[in-house]
Design a protein around this motif. Structure first.
Motif, PDB file in Angstrom:
ATOM      1  N   LYS A   1      17.846 -18.934  -8.136  1.00 39.66           N
ATOM      2  CA  LYS A   1      17.025 -19.979  -8.755  1.00 39.66           C
ATOM      3  C   LYS A   1      15.594 -19.524  -8.973  1.00 39.66           C
ATOM      4  CE  LYS A   1      19.646 -24.003  -7.127  1.00 39.66           C
ATOM      5  NZ  LYS A   1      19.588 -25.269  -6.361  1.00 39.66           N
ATOM      6  N   GLN A   2      15.144 -18.548  -8.174  1.00 35.33           N
ATOM      7  CA  GLN A   2      13.788 -18.037  -8.319  1.00 35.33           C
ATOM      8  C   GLN A   2      13.598 -17.358  -9.677  1.00 35.33           C
ATOM      9  OE1 GLN A   2      11.291 -18.581  -6.362  1.00 35.33           O
ATOM     10  NE2 GLN A   2       9.807 -17.320  -7.484  1.00 35.33           N
ATOM     11  N   LEU A   3      14.681 -16.852 -10.252  1.00 34.07           N
ATOM     12  CA  LEU A   3      14.604 -16.200 -11.558  1.00 34.07           C
ATOM     13  C   LEU A   3      14.249 -17.186 -12.667  1.00 34.07           C
ATOM     14  CD1 LEU A   3      17.727 -13.847 -11.349  1.00 34.07           C
ATOM     15  CD2 LEU A   3      15.321 -13.199 -11.134  1.00 34.07           C
ATOM     16  N   PHE A   4      14.403 -18.476 -12.378  1.00 35.72           N
ATOM     17  CA  PHE A   4      14.061 -19.504 -13.357  1.00 35.72           C
ATOM     18  C   PHE A   4      12.910 -20.375 -12.883  1.00 35.72           C
ATOM     19  CE2 PHE A   4      18.403 -18.331 -14.299  1.00 35.72           C
ATOM     20  CZ  PHE A   4      18.403 -18.260 -15.685  1.00 35.72           C
ATOM     21  N   SER A   5      12.235 -19.914 -11.819  1.00 32.51           N
ATOM     22  CA  SER A   5      11.091 -20.661 -11.299  1.00 32.51           C
ATOM     23  C   SER A   5       9.954 -20.685 -12.318  1.00 32.51           C
ATOM     24  CB  SER A   5      10.601 -20.004 -10.004  1.00 32.51           C
ATOM     25  OG  SER A   5       9.452 -20.658  -9.513  1.00 32.51           O
TER      26      SER A   5
ATOM     27  N   VAL B   1      16.722 -11.863  -6.070  1.00 28.88           N
ATOM     28  CA  VAL B   1      17.939 -12.650  -5.840  1.00 28.88           C
ATOM     29  C   VAL B   1      18.301 -12.674  -4.356  1.00 28.88           C
ATOM     30  CG1 VAL B   1      20.409 -12.798  -6.294  1.00 28.88           C
ATOM     31  CG2 VAL B   1      18.835 -12.229  -8.146  1.00 28.88           C
ATOM     32  N   GLN B   2      18.187 -11.518  -3.683  1.00 24.32           N
ATOM     33  CA  GLN B   2      18.554 -11.432  -2.266  1.00 24.32           C
ATOM     34  C   GLN B   2      17.593 -12.198  -1.364  1.00 24.32           C
ATOM     35  OE1 GLN B   2      18.782  -7.186  -1.559  1.00 24.32           O
ATOM     36  NE2 GLN B   2      20.965  -7.108  -2.075  1.00 24.32           N
ATOM     37  N   LYS B   3      16.300 -12.080  -1.635  1.00 25.42           N
ATOM     38  CA  LYS B   3      15.309 -12.683  -0.749  1.00 25.42           C
ATOM     39  C   LYS B   3      14.966 -14.129  -1.091  1.00 25.42           C
ATOM     40  CE  LYS B   3      12.979  -8.398   0.637  1.00 25.42           C
ATOM     41  NZ  LYS B   3      11.668  -7.689   0.728  1.00 25.42           N
TER      42      LYS B   3
ATOM     43  N   SER C   1       0.822  -1.207   0.000  1.00 32.18           N
ATOM     44  CA  SER C   1       0.000   0.000   0.000  1.00 32.18           C
ATOM     45  C   SER C   1       0.856   1.257   0.000  1.00 32.18           C
ATOM     46  CB  SER C   1      -0.912   0.016   1.245  1.00 32.18           C
ATOM     47  OG  SER C   1      -0.125  -0.062   2.428  1.00 32.18           O
ATOM     48  N   ASN C   2       2.157   1.103   0.106  1.00 34.39           N
ATOM     49  CA  ASN C   2       3.079   2.236   0.144  1.00 34.39           C
ATOM     50  C   ASN C   2       3.715   2.431  -1.221  1.00 34.39           C
ATOM     51  OD1 ASN C   2       4.906   4.224   0.693  1.00 34.39           O
ATOM     52  ND2 ASN C   2       5.888   3.165   2.420  1.00 34.39           N
ATOM     53  N   THR C   3       3.453   3.577  -1.843  1.00 34.95           N
ATOM     54  CA  THR C   3       3.975   3.850  -3.178  1.00 34.95           C
ATOM     55  C   THR C   3       5.497   3.802  -3.211  1.00 34.95           C
ATOM     56  OG1 THR C   3       2.079   5.276  -3.618  1.00 34.95           O
ATOM     57  CG2 THR C   3       3.975   5.505  -5.091  1.00 34.95           C
ATOM     58  N   GLU C   4       6.134   4.186  -2.079  1.00 38.27           N
ATOM     59  CA  GLU C   4       7.590   4.205  -2.044  1.00 38.27           C
ATOM     60  C   GLU C   4       8.177   2.801  -2.119  1.00 38.27           C
ATOM     61  OE1 GLU C   4       8.724   6.314   1.425  1.00 38.27           O
ATOM     62  OE2 GLU C   4       8.011   8.265   0.700  1.00 38.27           O
ATOM     63  N   ASP C   5       7.376   1.785  -1.803  1.00 40.59           N
ATOM     64  CA  ASP C   5       7.862   0.413  -1.840  1.00 40.59           C
ATOM     65  C   ASP C   5       7.877  -0.169  -3.255  1.00 40.59           C
ATOM     66  OD1 ASP C   5       8.267   0.406   0.869  1.00 40.59           O
ATOM     67  OD2 ASP C   5       6.284  -0.422   1.336  1.00 40.59           O
ATOM     68  N   VAL C   6       7.275   0.534  -4.204  1.00 42.25           N
ATOM     69  CA  VAL C   6       7.243   0.063  -5.580  1.00 42.25           C
ATOM     70  C   VAL C   6       8.622   0.244  -6.196  1.00 42.25           C
ATOM     71  CG1 VAL C   6       6.222   0.382  -7.853  1.00 42.25           C
ATOM     72  CG2 VAL C   6       4.799   0.601  -5.811  1.00 42.25           C
ATOM     73  N   LYS C   7       9.205  -0.822  -6.689  1.00 40.13           N
ATOM     74  CA  LYS C   7      10.585  -0.798  -7.158  1.00 40.13           C
ATOM     75  C   LYS C   7      10.676  -0.808  -8.674  1.00 40.13           C
ATOM     76  CE  LYS C   7      11.953  -3.454  -3.064  1.00 40.13           C
ATOM     77  NZ  LYS C   7      12.558  -2.324  -2.358  1.00 40.13           N
ATOM     78  N   GLY C   8      11.848  -0.394  -9.175  1.00 38.62           N
ATOM     79  CA  GLY C   8      12.119  -0.419 -10.599  1.00 38.62           C
ATOM     80  C   GLY C   8      12.646  -1.775 -11.035  1.00 38.62           C
ATOM     81  N   THR C   9      13.060  -1.847 -12.288  1.00 42.24           N
ATOM     82  CA  THR C   9      13.492  -3.123 -12.866  1.00 42.24           C
ATOM     83  C   THR C   9      14.685  -3.723 -12.140  1.00 42.24           C
ATOM     84  OG1 THR C   9      12.712  -2.384 -15.041  1.00 42.24           O
ATOM     85  CG2 THR C   9      14.231  -4.269 -14.976  1.00 42.24           C
ATOM     86  N   MET C  10      15.783  -2.978 -12.032  1.00 42.56           N
ATOM     87  CA  MET C  10      16.991  -3.506 -11.401  1.00 42.56           C
ATOM     88  C   MET C  10      16.784  -3.770  -9.917  1.00 42.56           C
ATOM     89  SD  MET C  10      19.146  -4.160 -13.639  1.00 42.56           S
ATOM     90  CE  MET C  10      20.427  -4.615 -12.465  1.00 42.56           C
ATOM     91  N   ALA C  11      16.049  -2.866  -9.252  1.00 47.04           N
ATOM     92  CA  ALA C  11      15.799  -3.038  -7.817  1.00 47.04           C
ATOM     93  C   ALA C  11      14.986  -4.304  -7.570  1.00 47.04           C
ATOM     94  CB  ALA C  11      15.065  -1.820  -7.260  1.00 47.04           C
ATOM     95  N   THR C  12      14.014  -4.575  -8.449  1.00 48.26           N
ATOM     96  CA  THR C  12      13.195  -5.776  -8.316  1.00 48.26           C
ATOM     97  C   THR C  12      14.034  -7.028  -8.560  1.00 48.26           C
ATOM     98  OG1 THR C  12      11.226  -4.588  -9.071  1.00 48.26           O
ATOM     99  CG2 THR C  12      11.155  -6.996  -9.168  1.00 48.26           C
ATOM    100  N   LEU C  13      14.913  -6.964  -9.543  1.00 48.15           N
ATOM    101  CA  LEU C  13      15.801  -8.087  -9.848  1.00 48.15           C
ATOM    102  C   LEU C  13      16.695  -8.405  -8.659  1.00 48.15           C
ATOM    103  CD1 LEU C  13      17.000 -10.089 -11.922  1.00 48.15           C
ATOM    104  CD2 LEU C  13      18.541  -8.270 -12.644  1.00 48.15           C
ATOM    105  N   VAL C  14      17.297  -7.377  -8.079  1.00 50.63           N
ATOM    106  CA  VAL C  14      18.175  -7.559  -6.913  1.00 50.63           C
ATOM    107  C   VAL C  14      17.384  -8.100  -5.726  1.00 50.63           C
ATOM    108  CG1 VAL C  14      19.616  -6.375  -5.223  1.00 50.63           C
ATOM    109  CG2 VAL C  14      19.804  -5.784  -7.650  1.00 50.63           C
ATOM    110  N   MET C  15      16.169  -7.577  -5.527  1.00 49.38           N
ATOM    111  CA  MET C  15      15.336  -8.017  -4.409  1.00 49.38           C
ATOM    112  C   MET C  15      15.016  -9.507  -4.506  1.00 49.38           C
ATOM    113  SD  MET C  15      11.432  -6.929  -3.472  1.00 49.38           S
ATOM    114  CE  MET C  15      10.844  -7.892  -4.885  1.00 49.38           C
TER     115      MET C  15
END
Length: 226
Positions: A185-189, A179-181, A163-177
């Motif tokens: 392997k999730q990228l190929f799920s 991989v980190q969390k 519900s927080n607009t600031e939590d919406v991430k861009g392409t690279m930020a989403t990719l990093v998130m």
């Protein structure tokens, strides 16, 4: 036919490119990008509607009680998305889609045409050969670009799970998130099940495409620019 048109424009405008695999790669990439720009809002709506059905009990939407759907249909989803974020909202996640479709579509056409070049002349019109060539092209293209598709879908549903607009991430930020969390392997799920859809789809698509060109007597790729 966007691929054929882009191919013709490139040959006429940049004759130095030649007519080899590089041309197929470039024309296929631009054709795929054009298709995404015209159809992306529909894909966004489809993803949002599907997600709220599957994950309705987990949604964290302000003012939505358990069991109530936030979107009541296609038109409602379009309207609410546009009201919330404007045109930009309808293209949220389009960046990874374009990043993915450019290499995917380009590689798909590249592999398909490259495989056909190694087929004996007497077998190039065989339906089985076209199906096999399309299958391999679809499999390779999907494998190389699937992680970007995972990122795209994650971005499409971000506004549903926060519900927080600031939590919406861009392409690279989403990719990093991701991989980190969840690990790389999730990228190929889901890739294996995606093969079941994409491989036969690309194979049939290329086969019908070539068959209809022959049926309609469309000039060959080189004849069209002579």
């Amino acid at each position: 036919m966007a691929y054929e048109q882009y191919r013709r424009w490139i040959i006429l405008g940049f004759p130095g490119v030649g007519r080899g695999p590089v041309l197929d790669l470039i024309a296929g990439s631009f054709a795929g990008g054009t298709a995404v720009l015209f159809t992306y809002p529909l894909d966004l709506v489809r993803t949002k509607l599907a997600y709220q059905v599957v994950e309705s009990s987990k949604l964290n939407l302000k003012g939505v009680v358990h069991g109530e759907q936030f979107y009541r249909g296609i038109v409602d989803c379009f309207a609410k998305t546009y009201k919330e974020s404007g045109i930009r909202g309808l293209y949220r996640g389009a960046a990874p889609s374009l990043f993915g479709i450019f290499p995917y579509s380009g590689l798909k056409f590249y592999f398909y045409e490259e495989i056909k070049r190694h087929v004996p002349e007497g077998h190039k019109k065989d339906v089985t050969v076209k199906l096999a060539s399309g299958s391999v092209a679809g499999l390779l293209g999907q494998t190389f670009t699937y992680p970007l598709d995972v990122v795209r879908r994650q971005m499409q549903v971000q506004r549903l799970i926060t519900s927080n607009t600031e939590d919406v991430k861009g392409t690279m930020a989403t990719l990093v998130m991701i991989v980190q969390k969840q690990g790389w392997k999730q990228l190929f799920s889901g890739l294996s099940i995606n093969y079941v859809k994409v491989v036969p789809s690309v194979a049939i698509g290329f086969t019908i495409y070539d068959t209809m060109k022959a049926f309609l007597k469309v000039p060959s790729r080189d004849e069209a620019v002579e």
